[in-house]
Motif scaffolding. Structure first.
Motif, mmCIF file in Angstrom:
data_model
loop_
_atom_site.group_PDB
_atom_site.id
_atom_site.type_symbol
_atom_site.label_atom_id
_atom_site.label_comp_id
_atom_site.label_asym_id
_atom_site.label_seq_id
_atom_site.Cartn_x
_atom_site.Cartn_y
_atom_site.Cartn_z
ATOM 1 N N VAL A 85 -8.653 48.089 25.547
ATOM 2 C CA VAL A 85 -7.402 48.165 26.560
ATOM 3 C C VAL A 85 -6.633 49.354 25.977
ATOM 4 O O VAL A 85 -6.147 49.129 24.746
ATOM 5 N N ALA A 99 0.771 46.090 23.877
ATOM 6 C CA ALA A 99 -0.602 46.124 23.117
ATOM 7 C C ALA A 99 -0.756 44.968 22.211
ATOM 8 O O ALA A 99 -1.582 44.511 22.002
ATOM 9 N N LEU A 102 -1.147 41.833 23.627
ATOM 10 C CA LEU A 102 -2.557 41.585 24.072
ATOM 11 C C LEU A 102 -3.402 41.132 23.018
ATOM 12 O O LEU A 102 -4.378 40.417 23.046
ATOM 13 N N ARG A 103 -2.969 41.835 21.798
ATOM 14 C CA ARG A 103 -3.796 41.655 20.378
ATOM 15 C C ARG A 103 -3.841 40.243 20.192
ATOM 16 O O ARG A 103 -4.561 39.371 19.626
ATOM 17 N N LEU A 107 -7.278 39.903 22.241
ATOM 18 C CA LEU A 107 -7.834 41.339 22.681
ATOM 19 C C LEU A 107 -7.766 42.275 21.608
ATOM 20 O O LEU A 107 -6.571 42.883 21.536
ATOM 21 N N ALA A 110 -7.006 46.114 21.793
ATOM 22 C CA ALA A 110 -6.097 46.821 22.777
ATOM 23 C C ALA A 110 -5.231 47.599 21.847
ATOM 24 O O ALA A 110 -4.835 47.492 20.514
ATOM 25 N N ASP A 112 -2.158 51.468 22.639
ATOM 26 C CA ASP A 112 -1.570 52.026 23.693
ATOM 27 C C ASP A 112 -1.376 53.638 23.666
ATOM 28 O O ASP A 112 -2.124 54.260 22.436
#
Length: 145
Positions: A85, A99, A102-103, A107, A110, A112
């Motif tokens: 992502v 980001a 999300l980690r 994830l 992830a 940016d």
């Protein structure tokens, strides 16, 4: 219980230490290789400046619910935790915090976009320009820098 007072710049630097941030051309290459570009800019910015073709639009306040592969409210694209992502905001600040969030959800890939949408556009990468009237639909082209 005491809290350590830190500036937003300190928090941003800490967040970015966790990320392998991407320059615009690298983000475009990652998208071609299957990475999911996620545009978290609010609607007024998307309407003013346009969008990245193929990017998924997810408002920042819904990001975690929409991309968590374990959540009932996830988007169809949120299929697994190994998903690559790349979060895109307007100038590359809010996306770093997003980001990292999300980690924290697992994830781990992830990251940016350095400089955000504005850097993408300045690099001459494709942008879908918003129509400004009923007869003014515009193709996927780069906006002038």
């Amino acid at each position: 219980m005491g809290t350590t007072k830190r500036s937003v710049d300190e928090l941003l630097a800490e967040a970015r230490e966790e990320l392998d941030r991407l320059e615009p051309l690298d983000a475009a290459a990652a998208q071609v290789q299957g990475a999911l570009l996620v545009d978290i800019r609010y609607a007024a910015l998307r309407e003013r400046d346009g969008t990245i073709p193929g990017a998924l639009i997810v408002e920042r306040n819904e990001l975690e619910w929409r991309l968590d592969p374990q959540c009932d409210h996830r988007l169809p694209e949120a299929t697994h935790h190994d998903l690559r992502v790349v979060v895109v905001c307007n100038e590359g600040y809010a996306s770093s915090f997003a980001a990292v969030s999300l980690r924290r959800l697992g994830l781990e890939r992830a990251t940016d976009l350095i400089g955000g949408f504005q850097a993408w556009r300045a690099a001459g990468l494709p942008v879908h320009r918003p129509p400004h009237g009923p007869d003014d639909a515009r193709p996927d082209t780069a906006l002038p820098a």
